[in-house]
Design an enzyme around this catalytic site. Structure first.
Site, PDB file in Angstrom:
ATOM      1  N   CYS A   1       6.641  32.917  52.513  1.00 31.87           N
ATOM      2  CA  CYS A   1       7.019  33.676  52.622  1.00 31.87           C
ATOM      3  C   CYS A   1       8.708  34.987  52.667  1.00 31.87           C
ATOM      4  CB  CYS A   1       7.425  34.120  55.176  1.00 31.87           C
ATOM      5  SG  CYS A   1       6.075  33.192  55.645  1.00 31.87           S
ATOM      6  N   HIS A  27      10.094  37.546  58.466  1.00 34.51           N
ATOM      7  CA  HIS A  27      11.096  36.508  59.271  1.00 34.51           C
ATOM      8  C   HIS A  27      12.433  36.118  58.970  1.00 34.51           C
ATOM      9  CE1 HIS A  27      10.791  32.803  57.478  1.00 34.51           C
ATOM     10  NE2 HIS A  27      10.029  32.869  57.120  1.00 34.51           N
TER      11      HIS A  27
END
Length: 417
Positions: A343, A325
């Site tokens: 992440c 992301h």
């Protein structure tokens, strides 16, 4: 030299053969053979264990055909349902009894044709049509994912409506669920994830730009004690280009390939110590333009590590919350250090490009991270982290077979002498 006499001899022989053929026909030779007669009606000779037009037959009971006198015998029996599936059976050596050796299908219409002969060798025939009762207990199968276009890493799933535990029942289910790709993939087999879930994948990724079809022949088939299969909706998928994103966590870069050719290299940051990103092959599960990420949703409750952030261009790779992301707050560390909570973060522009480039089923692989390996099942699709030999062990039909062989091959194997 004069060849005329020899010519006369040949012509004479020809006439003789024709004459003999005509004479044989005139005497009625072949026409009087028992096999040339119209088959007699064997109604009075044959007895069935079922009746036509009556109460629907219990599929749990075998079908039997008996010759009730010794003046004739059964020579052949075929029983086939409306879908064209033949019922296996066995005829006794004396031709007096035939019985089914496989279960009848539930909710099916069968046509039985019996060939007989009397003591003189004349052929007879008998025909019967009957219906079997519908199953009271059925197993439903739902294929996944939804129809559409996916990446080369997308497994085919089969979710069962109730547990199937015995090897014999699992073998029936496996034989009835078919997956085909065009062009053909290298190998491919089902793997039992648990009693109610199966995954199918080939040895390597699906061929790029291929067509995948999953179908079931389980309807009406007996699986176990009073359990029968139900109809299943077929599944058709299209596989797109081969997109692979390889993230080297120690180098802090992600390299993206399309059909084997590099198309981009992006500076990234992955999980910091204590929150290291999982190694291994993951499959894109979905894409969300906006996600509200909170530390509490993944078990991070301490004030020092807690967070509550608006996140854009989020591509999900695990159900537990691992994404690729946009992370504009960590641009200074991207390409240089790992500072995330697991992440893979990148600039907003790169995250938007990645979001638009990948699709569900595409490959996202992490290497050289200090983290654990991606779970095989339960947290997304870790199927490709299972060694092919071990994957085959998850199939009751393939387990124990040598590489490149099929279940049919095992029937031809013989012990060494």
């Amino acid at each position: 030299m004069n060849h005329t006499p020899r010519l006369r001899t040949i012509l004479s022989c020809t006439v003789l053969v024709v004459s003999l053929g005509a004479s044989a026909t005139a005497c009625g030779g072949p026409d009087t053979h028992p096999l040339s007669d119209k088959p007699y009606d064997a109604d009075g000779q044959i007895v069935f264990s079922v009746t036509a037009g009556g109460k629907k037959v219990n599929p749990d009971k075998p079908l039997e055909v008996v010759s009730k006198n010794r003046d004739g015998r059964i020579t052949d029996v075929t029983a086939v349902d409306a879908s064209g599936h033949y019922l296996a059976g066995e005829l006794t050596a004396d031709g007096m009894r035939w019985h089914s050796t496989a279960p009848l299908a539930a909710g099916a219409r069968y046509t039985v044709r019996v060939a007989t002969e009397n003591e003189e060798g004349k052929p007879g025939s008998r025909r019967l049509t009957f219906d079997t009762a519908k199953a009271k207990k059925t197993l439903e199968v739902e294929f996944g994912p939804d129809a559409g276009t996916y990446g080369v890493g997308q497994p085919i799933t089969a979710t069962l409506s109730q547990p199937v535990k015995s090897k014999a029942a699992r073998a029936v289910v496996e034989r009835s669920l078919k997956v085909r790709s065009t062009p053909s993939a290298d190998g491919g087999t089902w793997h039992w994830v648990d009693d109610e879930t199966m995954h199918f994948r080939p040895k390597e990724y699906w061929p790029a730009n291929s067509k995948i079809t999953a179908t079931s022949n389980l309807e009406g088939v007996k699986i176990g004690d009073k359990l029968y299969g139900s109809a299943t909706k077929p599944l058709k998928l299209t596989i797109g280009d081969r997109i692979e994103a390889i993230t080297d966590a120690s180098a802090h870069y992600m390299t993206i390939y399309r059909n084997g050719e590099e198309i981009n290299s992006i500076p990234v940051t992955t999980g910091k110590p204590g929150f290291s990103t999982r190694n291994g092959i993951k499959v894109v599960l979905g894409k969300e333009y906006f996600v509200r990420m909170r530390g509490t949703t993944v078990g991070i409750s301490s004030a020092s590590e807690g967070y509550d952030l608006p996140v854009y261009w989020a591509t999900r790779v695990t159900w537990s919350g691992e994404y690729v992301h946009a992370a504009p707050w960590s641009v200074g560390s991207q390409g240089a250090a790992n500072v995330s909570h697991g992440c893979t973060g990148m600039s907003t522009g790169n995250a938007a490009w990645f979001f638009e480039t990948v699709k569900e089923g595409d490959i996202v692989q992490v290497i050289n991270s200090a983290g654990d390996y991606m779970e095989e099942f339960g947290n997304g699709y870790g199927d490709w982290n299972v060694d092919w030999k071990d994957w085959r062990k998850g199939s009751v039909l393939q387990a124990g077979l040598r590489e490149g062989s099929s279940p049919a091959d095992s029937a031809r194997l013989r012990p060494a002498i």
